[in-house]
Enzyme design. Structure first.
Site, mmCIF file in Angstrom:
data_model
loop_
_atom_site.group_PDB
_atom_site.id
_atom_site.type_symbol
_atom_site.label_atom_id
_atom_site.label_comp_id
_atom_site.label_asym_id
_atom_site.label_seq_id
_atom_site.Cartn_x
_atom_site.Cartn_y
_atom_site.Cartn_z
ATOM 1 N N LYS A 13 0.715 -1.297 0.034
ATOM 2 C CA LYS A 13 0.161 0.201 0.165
ATOM 3 C C LYS A 13 0.797 1.226 -0.177
ATOM 4 C CE LYS A 13 -2.244 -0.749 3.997
ATOM 5 N NZ LYS A 13 -1.458 -2.006 4.500
ATOM 6 N N ARG A 88 -8.833 1.097 9.500
ATOM 7 C CA ARG A 88 -8.247 -0.163 10.125
ATOM 8 C C ARG A 88 -9.417 -1.062 10.605
ATOM 9 N NH1 ARG A 88 -2.513 0.444 9.116
ATOM 10 N NH2 ARG A 88 -1.557 -0.961 10.145
ATOM 11 N N ARG A 127 11.475 -5.490 4.044
ATOM 12 C CA ARG A 127 11.330 -4.061 3.974
ATOM 13 C C ARG A 127 12.460 -3.192 4.593
ATOM 14 N NH1 ARG A 127 5.470 -2.025 5.104
ATOM 15 N NH2 ARG A 127 5.726 -2.641 7.127
ATOM 16 N N ARG A 162 12.220 -1.083 9.950
ATOM 17 C CA ARG A 162 11.123 -0.622 10.919
ATOM 18 C C ARG A 162 11.085 -1.608 12.125
ATOM 19 N NH1 ARG A 162 5.651 0.586 8.060
ATOM 20 N NH2 ARG A 162 5.043 -0.493 9.815
ATOM 21 N N ARG A 173 0.608 -8.306 13.857
ATOM 22 C CA ARG A 173 0.060 -7.569 12.845
ATOM 23 C C ARG A 173 -0.984 -8.260 11.794
ATOM 24 N NH1 ARG A 173 4.977 -5.015 10.668
ATOM 25 N NH2 ARG A 173 3.518 -3.546 9.389
HETATM 26 P P1 AMP Z 1 1.701 0.729 9.070
HETATM 27 O O1 AMP Z 1 2.561 1.664 8.736
HETATM 28 O O2 AMP Z 1 0.203 1.198 8.302
HETATM 29 O O3 AMP Z 1 1.828 -0.638 8.932
HETATM 30 O O4 AMP Z 1 1.088 0.891 10.710
HETATM 31 C C1 AMP Z 1 2.197 0.481 11.570
HETATM 32 C C2 AMP Z 1 1.597 0.571 13.134
HETATM 33 O O5 AMP Z 1 0.625 1.601 13.314
HETATM 34 C C3 AMP Z 1 0.070 -0.456 12.906
HETATM 35 O O6 AMP Z 1 0.637 -1.778 13.354
HETATM 36 C C4 AMP Z 1 -0.550 0.166 14.213
HETATM 37 O O7 AMP Z 1 0.081 -0.188 15.487
HETATM 38 C C5 AMP Z 1 -0.634 1.631 14.056
HETATM 39 N N1 AMP Z 1 -1.453 1.993 13.052
HETATM 40 C C6 AMP Z 1 -1.307 2.640 11.623
HETATM 41 N N2 AMP Z 1 -2.699 2.929 11.246
HETATM 42 C C7 AMP Z 1 -3.417 2.791 12.209
HETATM 43 C C8 AMP Z 1 -5.027 2.911 12.299
HETATM 44 N N3 AMP Z 1 -5.573 3.425 11.197
HETATM 45 N N4 AMP Z 1 -5.515 2.654 13.505
HETATM 46 C C9 AMP Z 1 -4.797 1.978 14.467
HETATM 47 N N5 AMP Z 1 -3.425 1.770 14.415
HETATM 48 C C10 AMP Z 1 -2.618 2.301 13.367
#
Ligand code: AMP
Length: 235
Positions: A13, A88, A127, A162, A173
């Site tokens: 994404k 989410r 990544r 990360r 996740r």
């Molecule tokens: P991402 O970069 O989208 O993979 O997000 C990394 C982490 O940020 C996730 O594992 C969640 O802990 C938190 N996170 C990101 N977006 C959301 C969201 N919309 N709602 C809740 N937690 C989020």
């Protein structure tokens, strides 16, 4: 264009949203990026978010919805936006519908980046992100070039992994995705807004499919762009 990019962690994404942003001139709004910025700033919100993020759990809905509410009113978002990693769960999706109804700018579509589980694991473990320009790359991609120059420093990208891309957090996740985010596929399907794109393949190949889905959507409307079969049996 107002779209949500839906898909599991590792479905590409973020990478694809960055390219769409460059091509269409509308911002990628990533709650993951906004939260990582809050963590880096050391704010109280960042500290709270970090605890959930390190465990692979979701940050509280009120926090992310508040961030989105503020972000969509910024000038660069007036012509459209690409949501990446938001919503989410169902509560966030419903809050987003309300926010967009209030400003009279409903979502055009939710585009599902569809990828096999095994591919996700490989992508997440490989990544890397550049510290200076935020470019996301993958050491497992055949075209990965460790010597590629960063546009900010002029030196080779300074890649880091990360902290939530470790084996244990990745598993959590993916579990959270299946339990909380996957129901959004049906949510948007019921709204007649779901478009599915095969996201298995090289970055350029997937980008080509994505652009073709988005252009069909813009040109012919959602009914033509919608090709997804919910609950289709696995081949
Ligand atoms: P991402 O970069 O989208 O993979 O997000 C990394 C982490 O940020 C996730 O594992 C969640 O802990 C938190 N996170 C990101 N977006 C959301 C969201 N919309 N709602 C809740 N937690 C989020």
């Amino acid at each position: 264009m107002r779209i949500v990019l839906l898909g599991a962690p590792g479905s590409g994404k973020g990478t694809q949203a960055q390219r769409l942003m460059a091509e269409y001139g509308i911002p990628q709004i990533s709650t993951g990026d906004l939260l990582r910025q809050a963590v880096a700033s050391g704010s109280e919100l960042g500290l709270k978010a970090k605890a959930a993020m390190d465990k692979g759990e979701l940050v509280a809905d009120s926090v992310v919805i508040g961030m989105i509410r503020a972000r969509i009113t910024e000038q660069d978002a007036q012509a459209g936006f690409i949501f990446d990693g938001f919503p989410r769960n169902l509560a966030q999706a419903s809050a987003l519908d309300d926010l967009l109804d209030d400003i009279g700018k409903p979502l055009a579509s939710a585009v599902l980046m569809d990828v096999d589980h095994g591919v996700l694991l490989k992508r997440l473990s490989g990544r890397r992100t550049c510290k200076a320009c935020d470019k996301v790359a993958n050491v497992h991609q055949p075209d990965f070039d460790a010597r590629e120059l960063c546009e900010v420093t002029g030196q080779p990208h300074d890649y880091f992994q990360r902290t939530d891309d470790n084996e244990e957090t990745i598993a959590k996740r993916l579990e959270v995705y299946a339990a909380q985010t996957e129901p959004l596929v049906e949510y948007y399907h019921r709204q007649g807004k779901l478009v599915s794109v095969d996201a298995d393949g090289g970055i350029d190949e997937v980008y080509g499919r994505l652009v073709s889905a988005i252009e069909t959507l813009e040109r012919d409307g959602i009914a033509t762009a919608m090709t997804v079969e919910i609950d289709a049996p696995d081949p």
